[in-house]
Structures are given as C-alpha cells and as structure tokens.
Design an enzyme around this catalytic site. Structure first.
Site, short mmCIF file in Angstrom:
data_model
loop_
_atom_site.label_atom_id
_atom_site.label_comp_id
_atom_site.label_asym_id
_atom_site.label_seq_id
_atom_site.Cartn_x
_atom_site.Cartn_y
_atom_site.Cartn_z
CG HIS A 173 -2.03 -1.01 1.08
ND1 HIS A 173 -2.51 -1.75 2.14
CD2 HIS A 173 -2.72 -1.41 -0.03
CE1 HIS A 173 -3.46 -2.57 1.70
NE2 HIS A 173 -3.61 -2.37 0.39
CB ALA A 174 1.01 3.96 -2.48
NE ARG A 175 -3.89 4.74 2.80
CZ ARG A 175 -5.18 4.98 2.68
NH1 ARG A 175 -5.59 6.11 2.13
NH2 ARG A 175 -6.07 4.10 3.09
CD GLU A 176 -0.54 0.52 4.33
OE1 GLU A 176 0.16 -0.51 4.31
OE2 GLU A 176 -1.79 0.49 4.15
NE ARG A 228 -6.43 0.27 0.44
CZ ARG A 228 -6.23 -0.46 1.54
NH1 ARG A 228 -5.61 0.07 2.57
NH2 ARG A 228 -6.64 -1.70 1.60
CG ASN A 245 -3.24 -7.05 0.88
OD1 ASN A 245 -2.66 -8.08 0.54
ND2 ASN A 245 -3.62 -6.83 2.14
NE ARG A 246 -9.45 -5.38 0.65
CZ ARG A 246 -8.50 -5.07 1.52
NH1 ARG A 246 -7.28 -5.56 1.36
NH2 ARG A 246 -8.75 -4.29 2.56
CG HIS A 296 -0.19 -3.98 5.19
ND1 HIS A 296 -1.02 -3.57 4.18
CD2 HIS A 296 0.11 -5.28 4.91
CE1 HIS A 296 -1.22 -4.57 3.34
NE2 HIS A 296 -0.54 -5.62 3.76
CB SER A 297 1.92 1.38 8.69
OG SER A 297 1.70 2.44 7.79
CE1 TYR A 298 -3.95 4.62 12.14
CE2 TYR A 298 -3.50 5.08 9.85
CZ TYR A 298 -4.29 5.22 10.95
OH TYR A 298 -5.46 5.96 10.88
CD GLU A 371 -2.37 -3.04 8.91
OE1 GLU A 371 -1.76 -1.97 8.68
OE2 GLU A 371 -3.14 -3.57 8.11
O1 0X9 Z 1 -6.79 -3.85 4.34
C1 0X9 Z 1 -5.64 -4.28 4.18
O2 0X9 Z 1 -5.23 -4.68 3.11
C2 0X9 Z 1 -4.67 -4.29 5.36
N1 0X9 Z 1 -4.87 -3.17 6.20
S1 0X9 Z 1 -4.40 -1.69 5.70
O3 0X9 Z 1 -4.91 -0.72 6.63
N2 0X9 Z 1 -2.83 -1.61 5.75
O4 0X9 Z 1 -4.84 -1.48 4.37
C3 0X9 Z 1 -4.91 -5.56 6.14
C4 0X9 Z 1 -4.43 -6.75 5.43
C5 0X9 Z 1 -4.96 -8.00 5.99
N3 0X9 Z 1 -4.73 -9.10 5.12
C6 0X9 Z 1 -5.70 -9.67 4.37
N4 0X9 Z 1 -6.85 -9.12 4.24
N5 0X9 Z 1 -5.43 -10.82 3.81
ZN ZN Z 2 -1.80 -1.71 4.01
#
Ligand code: 0X9
Ligand code: ZN
Length: 592
Positions: A173-176, A228, A245-246, A296-298, A371
């Site tokens: 995620h770009a902003r982290e 992001r 990450n989706r 990741h953060s946060y 995170e």
């Molecule tokens: O939403 C996300 O992708 C992650 N949180 S964030 O605030 N950094 O965007 C959590 C990732 C959890 N992992 C999976 N969903 N598999």
């Molecule tokens: Zn993230």
C-alpha cells in the site's frame, strides 16, 4: 543553468499539481450500535470521507479523514447521534509538509542506509545497488515491472548454499511509508555482519521486497500523499488503481472488497490482474518460503490468516503461538503494544489478500500480515524519527517469530545459544519473604533494560518500598510506645499495621503475578538451544545436559535463566540468580 531552471520549473509544476490537504482532519469515531454504524457509513459516502482505517463495526474506533468543507456537518450529525469524536490530526497538510521538508534532494543518490528519513523509490533502489555491490551476501532480482514501467525489485540475502527462505514484502500500500523504511532496516541488519545476522543466515535465505507497489509509492511523493493503490487506469469514470492486497486469488472479490475502480479497495478486474500481485505470487512460488511476512501500517497488529472468512486455518494454534512470541519480543524493545490474531477478527474481513493466498495456495505454514506503528496519532504520516525504533522492534519481532517457528527441534544447533553474542544482560531476583525485606530487583544492561520497565516489576518494586516504609514506621512507633504509654500512638500503630497487612497481602498477590508471568514467558518464548519446553520432560532433560548443565549445577539459576531469554537469541551473556524462599532443609544449588 537553463537545464536547472527547467528542472526547477518542472518541480514547481509537479508540486502545484499535487493534491493538498489543508485543513483536513483525521477524526476517530466509535459507533456503539449497528444503527450508528449505518450512519457512519452514510456519512462516508455522503461526504466522500477517506477511510484511514477500515473497521466499521460497533465498539471499534475508526479513523476518517474529513475535509474542512464537511467538518461542521459531519461533527454535527455525529454529536446529534451521541457519537463521541476525537480529533487525531488537526491539519493533515501540516504533517505532510513536515514530512516532505525532511527530504532534501541530495547531490547524488544515497548508496548506504539512512534510517533517519524516508526515501524516494530511486533512492531505495540506489541503496539496494549499494549493498549489492558492497556486501557479498546480497544479490537483487527484478520480480516484475509495473504498469508505469518501474521495476519491482527484491534483495536476496544469503550466505551461500540453498536454505529455507523467509519472505518479507513491504509497501504494497503506497501511503504506508514506514513499511518500505522497515524493509530497509531489516536488510541493513541482515547485512550488518552481526552475530545475530550470521546466526540467522546460517539457517535461512531472506527475500526482501522493499517496495511492492512502486507506481503508487512514487505517486504519494509527487501527487497525493494519501494514495493507497497502484496506478492502473480503470473504467470510464477516469479512476485509477487496484488495491493489490485485494487482487490475490484468495476468495477473490469476496467480503471487504469493491468492484468499483474508484474505491480504495477495488479488487481489480480479475485475480492476479495486477503486476504487483503477480510479482509477489511468482517470486513466492519460485522460492517456496517457510515464512511469509507482509508489512503494512498502521494499527499495531500481527495478523494470521484468514481475512476472507472468520473460520480459522487448520494450524491456527501454531501460527497464533508464533505470532505471540513475535509480539512479545517486539514489545520488549520499546514497549510498543501489538494485538495479534486472525485478520477477520483482529481488523476486518478482507478477501483477496496476499497472506491468505500465501497460506492457502502457496502452502506457507506461517503467513503473517503486520500493521506497524502507530495507532493513529500520525497514522500514515509517521514522523521519520520513528523509522528507527519501528525497524528495531519489527526486526526483533520477526527474528523471534522465526526462532519460534523453528520450534523445539533445535537440539542440533551447532553451538550453544547460551553464549550467543549480542546483548548483554545480568540480573538478579531476590525474594526473601520475611516481612521487612521483600526485594524484587532486575538489573540489565544495554537494550535488555526494556524488561526492567515491565510494569509488573515496577509495581512490585514500589510495593516493596512501601512495605519497608511501613515496617520502619511500626518499629519507630513501637519504640516510642515502649517509652511512654499513649493511646493516640497506640491507635496510630494499629492503623499502620492495618495498612501494612493490606500491603503484604497485595505484595503476595503481585508476587504470584510475577511467578505467573515468568511461567508464561518461559512457556511462550522458548528460543533455540539453551531453553527447553518445560512441558516436554524428556527434551528438557536432554537440553539441560547439552547446553546448560554446568551453569545449572553451580547455582540456583534455572528460573532466571529461563526468564531472561525472552529476548530470544539476543542475550550476550547472562548471569541470573533467582533465590526463592528456601524450603526448610533444602540445599542451595539443587534447584532446576
Ligand atoms: O486492508 C488491508 O489490506 C490491510 N490493512 S491496511 O490498513 N494496511 O490497508 C490488512 C491486510 C490483511 N490481510 C488480508 N486481508 N489478507
Ligand atoms: Zn496496508
């Protein structure tokens, strides 16, 4: 000269094109009922609020960025519906400016690590080039090329041969921003030549991807600090970006994802449609890591699968145990608290995530999503002076988790970790339960002093001090009493005695807590070698003989010995004395 002017003009144009966040605030709201949840959802949609955290459920706080134009209206509605609001950041742009200010354009690209500031992508890659040249341990490879043509690079750290692999990716995620910075810190540690690094590299190869989303990351520097996703244009609406990450093939398109290209959690047109998720998939599959970490953060969380379902994976208990060891070691460094557990329960449901895929499809038994700092005081805009402590604690946590996943099967470690060289710790616990003298002291040197600050220990210390004071007071009063009979004083003695008795009770409770804590630490944090699983009698006996027999025979060290290495594999030398109240007739030196 002309070129310089043009460059400046170009930079100015870039700067002016950037999205700014003057007067934007980050507020945290905690809905208590599902009706309030609905209302927050409505407000997000109605005012286009940016979600800085995404958990929207009763009794969990959520961080939202509110533009100044909507602030009054949002606040009014929330107050009207009895929802308390905390302002966490009063002016987002001020923090962004602060963060950008630290970034001077250097005369030349850096070739070595600098954990005092955040880096542009070309700086990160220049640092990779630097270590690749300077360190025999490092080779880099390109895991993929992004839509905008940037390399997605990985540094492999290996002392040769072919070993089990640990995978760590950052910045999906770009902003982290603290995430790529932490990957660089880890790379720095692993190539530092320290005994800890050598020990790790004796057993493992590390693959570190410091920027898993280079296009998005660069965009946060040039255009929009809060971006992001990646930067692929989608749809007729002119929106950009898939959330990488989706985009993994783990219940693709399931809960916690969106099919709108304008959404921050857009899953993309199909599983693995994106270069970023492809790059991770392909490298992971070809190197078959034992453990997978994605940073990741946060929010300060250490998460295990799954995110797409509330069901737990088959080896959940084992992943949870290892996460717990990681978190304890992480916390021991600077006291930073982390919550750990499965994604769906600890944060929210989110399908298509990389760690779920790593566990389900790549078959990696330890697949963690972390995170990092903080819990929202700065959020994504974590000041650069927190890069170093974040790196230190995260590295300690990851090392402890690696050791913990190595389990209790390290009897064949090549040398006794009892004499590992890294941190130095000496300590003593004396606990003589006669009333006037109750001491509980722990003394450590170097970084291990973190343990000294464990509140339980301080509490016992202060209670012991109180006890002593009362004991002295009683003595003094009794002394005067002996000289002159006086009812007032008699009453005072009674009062102090009551306080004293209560305090003694409390102290006993605390001592029980300490013992419980020690046992918990012992059981939960057995690094390799000189420690053993106390529940496994046979292994314990063998291990004792192999590693620690002389030390144990010559002193009453066993409990302390077990307590100290809760900073796994980092104790240089420890002398530790734990004298428990001796049972009548027991010989010193027979404990353990
Ligand atoms: O939403 C996300 O992708 C992650 N949180 S964030 O605030 N950094 O965007 C959590 C990732 C959890 N992992 C999976 N969903 N598999
Ligand atoms: Zn993230």
């Amino acid at each position: 000269m002309r070129a310089a002017v043009l460059l400046l003009l170009g930079l100015a144009a870039l700067a002016s094109a950037a999205t700014t966040f003057h007067g934007y605030r980050v507020v945290s709201v905690t809905p208590s009922t599902s009706a309030q949840v609905k209302l927050v959802k409505f407000l997000i949609k109605r005012h286009g609020l940016e979600e800085w955290t995404h958990t929207l459920k009763p009794r969990v706080s959520m961080d939202l960025m509110v533009p100044p134009s909507s602030f009054r209206a949002v606040l009014k509605t929330l107050y009207k519906h009895h929802m308390p609001v905390t302002i966490k950041i009063n002016n987002v742009q001020a923090l962004i400016d602060e963060q950008m200010k630290q970034h001077r354009v250097l005369d030349a690209l850096p070739r070595s690590f600098d954990h005092t500031r955040y880096h542009r992508l070309n700086e990160i890659y220049s640092i990779l080039d630097g270590v690749e040249t300077d360190s025999e341990l490092v080779t880099t490879y390109v895991a993929g090329t992004t839509y905008e043509g940037r390399d997605i690079r990985v540094a492999k750290v290996s002392s040769g041969g072919s070993k089990e692999v640990i995978w760590i990716d950052c910045g999906i995620h770009a902003r982290e921003w603290v995430s790529p910075a932490t990957c660089l810190y880890i790379l720095d540690q692993l190539t530092s030549g320290s005994s800890e690094a050598t020990r790790l590299l004796d057993s493992y190869d590390f693959h570190i991807m410091p920027s898993a989303n280079p296009d998005g990351y660069e965009y946060t520097w040039t255009d929009n600090r809060i971006w992001r996703k990646n930067r692929v244009p989608y749809g007729s609406l002119g929106c950009h970006g898939t959330d990488p990450n989706r985009n993994f093939d783990s219940d693709f398109g399931g809960p916690g994802t969106s099919n709108s290209p304008c959404s921050d959690i857009y899953h993309g047109p199909s599983a693995f449609s994106e270069k970023e998720s492809q790059a991770i998939r392909d490298s992971v599959i070809s190197h078959n890591p034992k453990m997978f970490f994605t940073l990741h953060s946060y929010s300060q969380l250490w998460m295990t699968p799954y995110g797409y379902t509330h069901n737990l994976p088959a080896n959940y208990n084992e992943q949870y145990r290892v996460a717990g060891v990681g978190v304890d070691a992480l916390t021991a460094v600077h006291g930073t608290r982390f919550v750990y557990g499965n994604i769906a329960d600890v944060i929210y449901m989110a399908a298509g995530g990389s760690s779920d895929w790593a566990y389900d499809s790549a078959g990696i038994q330890y697949a963690f999503a972390l995170e990092l700092r903080d819990t929202g005081n700065y959020g994504f805009l974590l000041p650069p002076d927190q890069i170093l402590p974040t790196g230190e604690e995260t590295f300690a946590g990851i090392v402890a988790a690696i050791d913990a996943a190595n389990g209790y099967t390290a009897a064949d470690a090549p040398h006794s970790p009892c004499t590992g060289r890294h941190w130095k710790a000496t300590g003593s616990v004396e606990n003589d339960r006669t009333v006037e003298q109750t001491h509980f002291t722990l003394r450590f040197t170097s970084r291990a002093k973190a343990i000294k600050n464990k509140p339980i220990v301080n509490e016992v210390l202060s209670d012991a001090a109180l006890l002593k004071r009362y004991a002295r007071e009683i003595k003094a009063l009794q002394h005067t009493l002996a000289l002159e009979r006086n009812t007032d004083k008699n009453q005072k003695v009674e009062q102090v005695r009551e306080m004293f008795e209560e305090q003694t009770r409390r102290n006993e409770e605390l001592q029980a807590k300490v013992t419980e804590l020690q046992t918990k630490l012992v059981v939960s944090s057995l690094p390799r070698g000189c420690l053993w699983n106390p529940l496994d009698k046979e292994a314990a006996a063998a291990r004792r003989e192999t590693w620690c027999a002389p030390a144990i025979r010559s002193s009453r060290m066993s409990l302390g010995h077990l307590l100290l290495p809760t900073l796994p594999s980092c104790v240089e030398e420890h002398k530790f004395v734990h004298s428990l109240p001796r049972a009548a007739g027991a010989e010193p030196g027979t404990a353990g």
